[in-house]
Design a protein around this motif. Structure first.
Motif: not given
Length: 217
Positions: A95-98, A106-107, A136-139
């Motif tokens: 999962d690390i890559w994604q 997102a940022t 913290e960001y959305p999602g």
């Protein structure tokens, strides 16, 4: 979307083997996987199949040149997302890559460095990450801002390289990533110095091989 991963090696063949095995086990969506070796040539029978090996000739050309060789190769293959991993790091999850790509998308932060190789951004007992601040960001995306820049695992979006350029070839075995971050800061692509971004939770996805700091090559 093409995702390229380059393992950066200089001798320490036993480390390289462990690192390659961990990446192959957790390859996930990675489309291109290479090993760029700046040390003595690695015998083919010591590495598992499934990775393209590039040997610098002559060897010992500096870490800056080696990382640049890796980036150029992956860009030439059409990779938009590029990860550089020094050979003393172990990948623990596919999962690390994604997770890094999602955080960048997102940022808008197009260059992120794993902050917890060595003691610099950890608590005094060396067990826990110790970021300066978490944004913290959305999602559910969270960015940890660390005091020190550590370059054993780095994510680049192609946009960052296009705007900032490559590492300085001068750097032999350290600090090349700090100078590249400084140029990104000057272009307002990263937060201020001493506020180096990583994805919150990265310490659960990567770990260093014990003794790697003491046995740097």
């Amino acid at each position: 979307m093409k995702i390229g991963v380059a393992i950066i090696a200089c001798d320490r063949v036993e480390y390289t083997k462990l690192c390659v095995e961990s990446v192959l086990k957790n390859k996930g969506p990675v489309t291109d996987l290479i090993l760029v070796n700046d040390g003595t040539k690695i015998p083919e029978d010591l590495l598992p199949a499934g990775i393209d090996v590039m040997n610098n000739r002559p060897p010992y050309q500096t870490v800056g040149k080696t990382k640049n060789n890796a980036i150029r190769t992956l860009l030439n293959r059409g990779c938009e997302h590029i990860f550089l991993i020094e050979n003393d790091q172990i990948i623990k999850t596919p999962d690390i890559w994604q997770k890094y790509i999602d955080a960048a998308n997102a940022t808008g932060i197009t260059h992120l460095n794993f902050g917890y190789h060595g003691p610099a951004n950890r608590t005094p007992n060396y067990k826990e990450p110790n970021p300066r601040y978490i944004v913290e960001y959305p999602g559910g995306i969270k960015i940890a801002l660390n005091t020190h820049s550590v370059g054993a695992f780095s994510y680049f979006n192609k946009k960052y390289i296009d705007k900032v350029g490559y590492h300085d070839d001068y750097f032999k075995n350290a600090w090349e990533h700090v100078e590249l971050c400084q140029r990104g800061i000057e272009k307002s692509l990263l937060p201020a110095f001493w506020w180096f971004p990583d994805v919150q939770g990265s310490n659960e996805w990567i770990e260093e091989i014990p003794g790697s700091i003491q046995n740097s090559s």
